[in-house]
Write a protein that holds these residues in place. Structure first.
Motif, PDB file in Angstrom:
ATOM      1  N   PRO A 182       0.798  -1.217   0.000  1.00  0.00           N
ATOM      2  CA  PRO A 182       0.000   0.000   0.000  1.00  0.00           C
ATOM      3  C   PRO A 182       0.835   1.273   0.000  1.00  0.00           C
ATOM      4  O   PRO A 182       1.986   1.292   0.446  1.00  0.00           O
ATOM      5  CB  PRO A 182      -0.778  -0.113   1.309  1.00  0.00           C
ATOM      6  CG  PRO A 182       0.198  -0.806   2.225  1.00  0.00           C
ATOM      7  CD  PRO A 182       0.977  -1.761   1.356  1.00  0.00           C
ATOM      8  N   LEU A 184       0.525   4.570   1.956  1.00  0.00           N
ATOM      9  CA  LEU A 184      -0.184   5.017   3.147  1.00  0.00           C
ATOM     10  C   LEU A 184       0.148   6.462   3.475  1.00  0.00           C
ATOM     11  O   LEU A 184       1.216   6.968   3.133  1.00  0.00           O
ATOM     12  CB  LEU A 184       0.211   4.145   4.345  1.00  0.00           C
ATOM     13  CG  LEU A 184       0.043   2.631   4.196  1.00  0.00           C
ATOM     14  CD1 LEU A 184       0.614   1.931   5.416  1.00  0.00           C
ATOM     15  CD2 LEU A 184      -1.414   2.267   3.991  1.00  0.00           C
ATOM     16  N   GLU A 221      -6.889   5.252  -4.850  1.00  0.00           N
ATOM     17  CA  GLU A 221      -8.082   5.689  -4.122  1.00  0.00           C
ATOM     18  C   GLU A 221      -8.627   6.942  -4.799  1.00  0.00           C
ATOM     19  O   GLU A 221      -7.890   7.902  -5.030  1.00  0.00           O
ATOM     20  CB  GLU A 221      -7.714   5.982  -2.666  1.00  0.00           C
ATOM     21  CG  GLU A 221      -8.687   5.438  -1.645  1.00  0.00           C
ATOM     22  CD  GLU A 221     -10.042   6.136  -1.680  1.00  0.00           C
ATOM     23  OE1 GLU A 221     -10.139   7.212  -2.275  1.00  0.00           O
ATOM     24  OE2 GLU A 221     -10.986   5.598  -1.091  1.00  0.00           O
ATOM     25  N   TYR A 253      -7.659  -4.484   0.871  1.00  0.00           N
ATOM     26  CA  TYR A 253      -6.596  -5.381   0.449  1.00  0.00           C
ATOM     27  C   TYR A 253      -6.072  -6.146   1.656  1.00  0.00           C
ATOM     28  O   TYR A 253      -6.317  -5.796   2.815  1.00  0.00           O
ATOM     29  CB  TYR A 253      -5.438  -4.593  -0.180  1.00  0.00           C
ATOM     30  CG  TYR A 253      -4.660  -3.797   0.843  1.00  0.00           C
ATOM     31  CD1 TYR A 253      -3.521  -4.329   1.455  1.00  0.00           C
ATOM     32  CD2 TYR A 253      -5.099  -2.543   1.258  1.00  0.00           C
ATOM     33  CE1 TYR A 253      -2.839  -3.609   2.426  1.00  0.00           C
ATOM     34  CE2 TYR A 253      -4.420  -1.824   2.221  1.00  0.00           C
ATOM     35  CZ  TYR A 253      -3.298  -2.365   2.806  1.00  0.00           C
ATOM     36  OH  TYR A 253      -2.635  -1.660   3.781  1.00  0.00           O
ATOM     37  N   ASN A 261      -4.059  -4.581   6.590  1.00  0.00           N
ATOM     38  CA  ASN A 261      -5.087  -3.874   5.850  1.00  0.00           C
ATOM     39  C   ASN A 261      -5.634  -2.788   6.750  1.00  0.00           C
ATOM     40  O   ASN A 261      -6.299  -3.054   7.729  1.00  0.00           O
ATOM     41  CB  ASN A 261      -6.208  -4.835   5.434  1.00  0.00           C
ATOM     42  CG  ASN A 261      -7.285  -4.100   4.669  1.00  0.00           C
ATOM     43  OD1 ASN A 261      -6.970  -3.326   3.778  1.00  0.00           O
ATOM     44  ND2 ASN A 261      -8.524  -4.323   5.020  1.00  0.00           N
ATOM     45  N   CYS A 263      -7.312   0.016   5.500  1.00  0.00           N
ATOM     46  CA  CYS A 263      -8.317   0.847   4.836  1.00  0.00           C
ATOM     47  C   CYS A 263      -9.439   1.144   5.820  1.00  0.00           C
ATOM     48  O   CYS A 263      -9.975   0.257   6.464  1.00  0.00           O
ATOM     49  CB  CYS A 263      -8.869   0.122   3.608  1.00  0.00           C
ATOM     50  SG  CYS A 263      -7.648  -0.192   2.342  1.00  0.00           S
ATOM     51  N   THR A 270      -5.333   4.940   2.985  1.00  0.00           N
ATOM     52  CA  THR A 270      -4.622   4.204   1.952  1.00  0.00           C
ATOM     53  C   THR A 270      -4.886   4.902   0.637  1.00  0.00           C
ATOM     54  O   THR A 270      -6.009   4.898   0.140  1.00  0.00           O
ATOM     55  CB  THR A 270      -5.083   2.741   1.886  1.00  0.00           C
ATOM     56  OG1 THR A 270      -5.006   2.173   3.195  1.00  0.00           O
ATOM     57  CG2 THR A 270      -4.215   1.947   0.933  1.00  0.00           C
ATOM     58  N   VAL A 273      -2.931   0.919  -3.683  1.00  0.00           N
ATOM     59  CA  VAL A 273      -2.341  -0.378  -3.380  1.00  0.00           C
ATOM     60  C   VAL A 273      -1.863  -0.980  -4.690  1.00  0.00           C
ATOM     61  O   VAL A 273      -2.529  -0.879  -5.719  1.00  0.00           O
ATOM     62  CB  VAL A 273      -3.331  -1.311  -2.654  1.00  0.00           C
ATOM     63  CG1 VAL A 273      -4.540  -1.634  -3.521  1.00  0.00           C
ATOM     64  CG2 VAL A 273      -2.640  -2.592  -2.201  1.00  0.00           C
TER      65      VAL A 273
END
Length: 549
Positions: A182, A184, A221, A253, A261, A263, A270, A273
């Motif tokens: 990811p 982040l 995203e 994910y 994960n 999210c 996030t 990914v």
């Protein structure tokens, strides 16, 4: 006289009889569903050897369902992809708003194990072959709820009146290590694209002899600007690394290496990914080579002269750019109304009202960590919002004074032409591979074949499809015409990502030749990712020996 019982019932086993037994066992286990196949591999060493032989080459299993019940739809696609032997190296599930992402992720985790990287996302549309009928479908989905930036779809629950659909992809690719990594950011910090690149490099170097991966399938995203992230990836990765995906997704994910994960976590967001594909440095002897081929069907045409941005203002509330410009070779500064009047005159003979974009060529410097910075020329598309006596209004940001741009418009004729180009490119790939669907490796030796295409992905613009072409099935046709029996899955995107050195269509090559810069994020285009496998010389010798025996 009483007949004596024969206690010696076990027949002597000759070498030839042993081979026949192996062949029969191979025939049986190759027909087992995935779960039973996994159990068979644990019986003993001999059975394990046969099972490893059955799944020695890469495999992609895909299925699509449009059942109105999300639960039944998931049962249908799972039943199809698990109907044959497969060991999951990665899972991608693209769904409509009738599904809850958390529920899908939980079910996929239960079915495919805790160490399998999984990405589940909402898609603008799904592409693939139906699980029950094997009919090819390209279906647009209703996503206004999923892309409402002020709501959390998983908390609100699915829409009861949403048109439901799911396309599931399960991949087994020996010789390649795969993980979901990811991008982040915390609630108090900006997105850290440099760390994203370093995380990808760290994973790759941990499993490979290289620091750069073979490629990425990327989901962004929808609330974050992916253009600078893609530019940094384009700068950091060698031209051989493919990047494909969806710019505007809502996803969950789970990675294989404890990335976790997060999210929906209140501390982190996030932003993206990436499913990262890296060459396995511990690849077993005798495993052949997997190749990834990327093609692009462009659906835009240029119109009008080049312009140079004379002044630029950014409106943060609505994330738009206001600009004036000079036509190339002229000194007069033009406002938005004069620019658009000129473009509309050139479009006067168009029956429909095409969407307008400006393709902006940027030249920026980038760096990763302590590495020395370097330049990158890139081409980015911005939708034209409006124009008045002061400014031309374009969506998104990132344009600077002095940047050059040119107008583009959506064009079904151009898209059809480049679809034909892609079909020809895939046909040339087909000439290197036998299109026959093989059930045993011995078929390679008999036919003298060393390469096969085993799967493909499609990432298409939501603006395309039947409404754009006035007929159905156009985007999938280049793949289906050449590889009708090969597993295929795809989605319609809010912004299709596609980057590769190889197999781009003529228009994309023309852009590179004109020094417009590389382009990773496209508009009105369809990206094709085709995967092929070439047998190793050891595999070829083994299959010949087995057939002769």
């Amino acid at each position: 006289m009483k007949k004596m019982k024969n206690t010696n019932t076990k027949l002597p086993q000759t070498t030839a009889f042993g081979l026949i037994n192996d062949d029969l066992l191979l025939n049986i286990v190759s027909r087992l569903p995935a779960v039973s196949f996994a159990s068979a591999a644990c019986v003993n060493k001999s059975w394990n050897r046969i099972c490893n032989w059955v799944l020695s080459r890469p495999k992609l299993a895909t299925a699509l369902s449009l059942n109105p019940s999300p639960q039944v739809a998931m049962e249908e696609v799972l039943g199809k992809v698990l109907a044959e032997p497969i060991r999951p190296h990665f899972v991608i599930a693209n769904v409509s708003c009738g599904f809850r992402l958390a529920d899908v992720l939980k079910l996929m985790s239960e079915k495919f194990g805790s160490n399998t990287p999984i990405i589940v996302s909402y898609a603008s549309g799904i592409i693939g072959k139906e699980a029950c009928t094997n009919d090819f479908k390209e279906v647009k989905l209703m996503l206004s709820h999923c892309y409402d930036m002020n709501c959390d779809s998983d908390e609100d629950g699915p829409l009861e009146d949403a048109n439901n659909g799911i396309v599931l992809t399960v991949g087994f690719i020996p010789g390649i290590k795969i993980d979901a990594i990811p991008l982040l950011r915390t609630t108090k910090e900006l997105q850290d694209a440099e760390k994203f690149v370093m995380d990808i490099r760290d994973f790759t170097s941990s499993v490979s002899d290289s620091t750069t991966p073979v490629g990425l399938i990327l989901f962004g995203e929808g609330r974050f600007n992916m253009k600078p992230i893609l530019n940094l990836l384009d700068y950091a990765m060698p031209v051989e690394t493919f990047i494909v995906g969806d710019e505007r997704a809502r996803f969950l994910y789970r990675g294989a290496n404890d990335y976790g994960n997060i999210c929906g976590n209140k501390t982190y967001f996030t932003c993206a990914v990436a499913l990262v594909f890296a060459t396995d440095k511990d690849k077993p002897c005798g495993i052949g080579n997997v190749q990834f081929h990327v093609s692009l069907s462009n659906g835009l045409s240029k119109i009008g002269p080049k312009y140079k941005a004379a002044s630029v203002r950014v409106s943060r509330p609505d994330n738009t750019t206001w600009l004036t410009a000079r036509a190339d070779g002229h000194q007069e500064i033009l406002d938005g109304r004069r620019i658009l009047d000129d473009i509309n005159q050139k479009l006067a003979n168009r029956v429909d009202a095409p969407d307008l974009y400006i393709g902006v060529t940027t030249r920026r410097s980038y760096s990763i960590g302590s590495e020395k910075s370097g330049p990158l020329a890139s081409l980015a598309f911005h939708g034209v919002v409006d124009g008045d006596e002061e400014y031309l209004y374009a969506d998104s940001v990132g344009i600077k004074t002095g940047d050059y741009f040119q107008f583009y418009h959506s064009d079904p004729a151009a898209a059809l032409s480049t679809c034909s180009d892609v079909s020809m490119e895939l046909k040339s790939l087909k000439l290197d591979a036998n299109p026959k669907k093989f059930h045993h490796r011995s078929d390679f030796a008999v036919n003298g074949v060393r390469k096969e295409v085993f799967g493909g992905f499609i990432f298409g613009c939501y603006g395309r499809g039947e409404s754009f072409f006035k007929r159905a099935g156009v985007d999938g046709s280049p793949f289906l015409e050449n590889f009708p029996e090969v597993p295929l899955a795809g989605i319609f995107c809010g912004g299709e990502i596609g980057r590769s050195r190889s197999s781009m269509t003529r228009e994309c090559r023309k852009e590179s030749e004109s020094d417009a810069g590389s382009c990773c994020l496209h508009v009105y285009s369809t990206i094709y990712l085709v995967m092929s496998y070439t047998l190793s010389s050891l595999e070829s010798r083994d299959t010949v020996s087995l057939k002769e025996s």
